[in-house]
Design a protein around this motif. Structure first.
Motif, mmCIF file in Angstrom:
data_model
loop_
_atom_site.group_PDB
_atom_site.id
_atom_site.type_symbol
_atom_site.label_atom_id
_atom_site.label_comp_id
_atom_site.label_asym_id
_atom_site.label_seq_id
_atom_site.Cartn_x
_atom_site.Cartn_y
_atom_site.Cartn_z
ATOM 1 N N GLU A 112 -7.178 4.819 -7.506
ATOM 2 C CA GLU A 112 -6.033 5.281 -7.185
ATOM 3 C C GLU A 112 -6.263 7.159 -7.970
ATOM 4 O O GLU A 112 -6.729 6.893 -9.060
ATOM 5 C CB GLU A 112 -4.845 4.296 -7.650
ATOM 6 N N VAL A 165 -1.498 9.125 -11.949
ATOM 7 C CA VAL A 165 -0.314 7.932 -12.087
ATOM 8 C C VAL A 165 0.294 10.030 -12.098
ATOM 9 O O VAL A 165 0.513 10.222 -12.672
ATOM 10 C CB VAL A 165 0.561 7.774 -13.406
ATOM 11 N N TYR A 225 3.552 10.380 -5.077
ATOM 12 C CA TYR A 225 4.256 9.015 -5.057
ATOM 13 C C TYR A 225 3.273 8.073 -4.572
ATOM 14 O O TYR A 225 2.546 7.908 -3.591
ATOM 15 C CB TYR A 225 5.390 9.765 -3.897
ATOM 16 N N ASP A 226 3.899 6.550 -5.268
ATOM 17 C CA ASP A 226 3.231 5.146 -4.795
ATOM 18 C C ASP A 226 3.820 4.795 -4.209
ATOM 19 O O ASP A 226 4.450 3.601 -3.992
ATOM 20 C CB ASP A 226 3.145 4.742 -6.569
ATOM 21 N N LYS A 257 1.883 2.774 -1.490
ATOM 22 C CA LYS A 257 1.723 1.615 -1.452
ATOM 23 C C LYS A 257 2.385 0.351 -2.172
ATOM 24 O O LYS A 257 2.346 -0.563 -1.811
ATOM 25 C CB LYS A 257 0.709 1.643 -2.215
ATOM 26 N N SER A 258 2.285 0.954 -3.352
ATOM 27 C CA SER A 258 3.619 -0.211 -4.393
ATOM 28 C C SER A 258 4.818 -0.517 -3.977
ATOM 29 O O SER A 258 5.152 -2.123 -3.628
ATOM 30 C CB SER A 258 3.355 0.053 -6.060
ATOM 31 N N ASP A 300 -0.743 5.643 2.009
ATOM 32 C CA ASP A 300 -0.383 5.824 1.184
ATOM 33 C C ASP A 300 -1.842 6.760 0.483
ATOM 34 O O ASP A 300 -3.363 6.849 0.762
ATOM 35 C CB ASP A 300 -1.005 4.612 0.071
ATOM 36 N N ASN A 324 -2.215 8.314 -2.854
ATOM 37 C CA ASN A 324 -2.748 8.272 -4.021
ATOM 38 C C ASN A 324 -3.735 6.998 -4.340
ATOM 39 O O ASN A 324 -4.562 5.953 -5.399
ATOM 40 C CB ASN A 324 -1.941 7.229 -4.693
#
Length: 171
Positions: A10, A13, A17-18, A20-21, A68, A70
């Motif tokens: 990954e 941070v 934008y995350d 996946k979470s 995703d 990220n």
């Protein structure tokens, strides 16, 4: 030493934008709540609709996980645009050859969770080409609808279109 690192880790941070979470959290929520889904599926000219509670959510929403971006290897591959404080938009830079061509995430002004996610994924090589346009809608952090459509084509066969549309009804 740098060549030994895993390029799919990954990204730091805040790079993108995350997604996946968020999608994993939705999958967990849907697995535990067992909602009813009115699902339309089509391949070519064939379409069918069914109402079911029997959905493998990890598989059903897999393309949203694939959207995703990220990942560390993708860090410099996208143009970032913030049309407003609630919208993230990422477009693949010219010359880059990654499957996620476009990703847009619109946040709810109250919950600050995605209310709309749209993505375009494209794969093309000498034998195969596919494009998937996906979107999902949420209300107050709860997934309400998801939509996947696109095509697949082998080099020597006609293009086959497909569609999946699911409307989620919570118990």
């Amino acid at each position: 030493m740098a060549a030994c690192t895993n390029p799919t880790k990954e990204a730091p941070v805040g790079t993108y934008y995350d997604l996946k979470s968020y999608v994993e959290q939705q999958i967990g929520q849907l697995k535990s709540q067992h909602p009813t889904v009115v699902k339309q599926a089509g391949f070519g000219n064939e379409k069918e609709q069914q109402t079911t509670k029997d959905i493998d959510w990890s598989r059903e929403l897999d393309l949203f996980l694939q959207a995703d971006i990220n990942k560390q290897a993708y860090q410099a591959s996208y143009q970032k645009l913030r049309p407003d404080s609630l919208t993230y938009e990422y477009t693949l830079k010219p010359g880059e050859k990654l499957p996620v061509r476009f990703l847009r995430i619109e946040l709810d002004s109250v919950t600050r969770e995605p209310r709309l996610v749209k993505a375009t994924l494209r794969t093309k090589n000498s034998l195969y080409e596919s494009e998937r346009n996906v979107w999902l809608q949420s209300e107050k952090g709860v997934l309400k609808r998801y939509h996947i459509e696109g095509f697949q084509q082998l080099a020597w066969l006609d293009q086959k279109r497909f569609l999946i549309d699911g409307q989620i009804r919570m118990p």
